[in-house]
Motif scaffolding. Structure first.
Motif, short mmCIF file in Angstrom:
data_model
loop_
_atom_site.label_atom_id
_atom_site.label_comp_id
_atom_site.label_asym_id
_atom_site.label_seq_id
_atom_site.Cartn_x
_atom_site.Cartn_y
_atom_site.Cartn_z
N ARG A 51 -2.65 10.92 -3.22
CA ARG A 51 -3.23 10.76 -4.56
C ARG A 51 -2.87 9.41 -5.16
NH1 ARG A 51 -2.62 11.79 -9.96
NH2 ARG A 51 -0.43 12.37 -9.95
N GLN A 52 -1.61 9.05 -5.06
CA GLN A 52 -1.16 7.78 -5.64
C GLN A 52 -1.75 6.58 -4.89
OE1 GLN A 52 0.30 7.71 -8.51
NE2 GLN A 52 0.66 9.91 -8.60
N LEU A 53 -1.83 6.68 -3.57
CA LEU A 53 -2.45 5.61 -2.79
C LEU A 53 -3.93 5.47 -3.13
CD1 LEU A 53 -0.80 6.04 0.72
CD2 LEU A 53 -0.43 4.16 -0.90
N GLY A 54 -4.59 6.60 -3.38
CA GLY A 54 -6.00 6.56 -3.77
C GLY A 54 -6.20 5.80 -5.07
N ILE A 55 -5.31 6.00 -6.02
CA ILE A 55 -5.38 5.27 -7.29
C ILE A 55 -5.17 3.78 -7.05
CG2 ILE A 55 -4.18 4.90 -9.50
CD1 ILE A 55 -3.58 7.99 -9.44
N LEU A 56 -4.17 3.43 -6.24
CA LEU A 56 -3.90 2.02 -5.95
C LEU A 56 -5.04 1.39 -5.15
CD1 LEU A 56 -0.10 2.29 -5.13
CD2 LEU A 56 -1.13 1.18 -7.13
N GLU A 57 -5.64 2.15 -4.24
CA GLU A 57 -6.76 1.62 -3.45
C GLU A 57 -7.97 1.36 -4.37
OE1 GLU A 57 -8.87 2.59 0.77
OE2 GLU A 57 -8.60 4.27 -0.60
N LYS A 58 -8.24 2.27 -5.26
CA LYS A 58 -9.36 2.11 -6.20
C LYS A 58 -9.18 0.86 -7.06
CE LYS A 58 -11.78 4.54 -9.87
NZ LYS A 58 -11.81 5.74 -10.72
N GLU A 59 -7.94 0.53 -7.38
CA GLU A 59 -7.63 -0.66 -8.17
C GLU A 59 -7.57 -1.93 -7.32
OE1 GLU A 59 -7.10 -1.11 -11.55
OE2 GLU A 59 -7.91 0.91 -11.73
N GLY A 60 -7.74 -1.80 -6.01
CA GLY A 60 -7.70 -2.96 -5.12
C GLY A 60 -6.30 -3.44 -4.81
N MET A 61 -5.30 -2.62 -5.09
CA MET A 61 -3.91 -3.02 -4.87
C MET A 61 -3.47 -2.84 -3.41
SD MET A 61 -2.69 -3.96 -7.88
CE MET A 61 -0.95 -3.92 -7.59
N VAL A 62 -4.01 -1.81 -2.75
CA VAL A 62 -3.64 -1.54 -1.37
C VAL A 62 -4.88 -1.38 -0.51
CG1 VAL A 62 -1.45 -0.41 -1.99
CG2 VAL A 62 -3.50 0.98 -1.61
N GLU A 63 -4.69 -1.54 0.79
CA GLU A 63 -5.74 -1.30 1.77
C GLU A 63 -5.24 -0.20 2.69
OE1 GLU A 63 -6.12 -5.15 3.52
OE2 GLU A 63 -7.28 -5.93 1.83
#
Length: 103
Positions: A51-63
């Motif tokens: 869930r947290q990675l999904g939020i960061l991915e949506k923000e372009g922070m992680v791949e």
């Protein structure tokens, strides 16, 4: 009258979550991390990390990338280049807040 801009205004609420802050801090130290290693290091459940990675991915922070290795799907995560830049800005602003003096 002089208006003083508070450094806290520059802090991203996306990053400021304790779990997301820990994820970004861990990813900052490595080029790439396996989902399972990240989950163990941060002592998170798989659904919470997802869930947290999904939020960061949506923000372009992680791949996030999935690979097949020995008949298993392996998920790898990395801090994106823009995510790394945003995180460094966040850390600098946090240092400004912590280092500010009351005058």
């Amino acid at each position: 009258m002089t208006v003083v801009s508070q450094p806290r205004a520059a802090l991203s609420t996306v990053i400021h979550s304790p779990i997301r802050l820990a994820i970004l801090g861990a990813l900052r130290q490595v080029e790439l991390a396996n989902f399972s290693d990240l989950r163990e290091a941060l002592e998170l459940t798989p659904p919470e990390l997802s869930r947290q990675l999904g939020i960061l991915e949506k923000e372009g922070m992680v791949e996030i990338a999935k690979f097949r290795e020995r008949r298993r799907t392996v998920t790898r995560v990395r801090l994106s280049d823009p995510g790394r830049e945003r995180f460094e800005v966040y850390l600098n602003e946090l240092r400004r807040i912590v280092g500010s003096q009351i005058t």
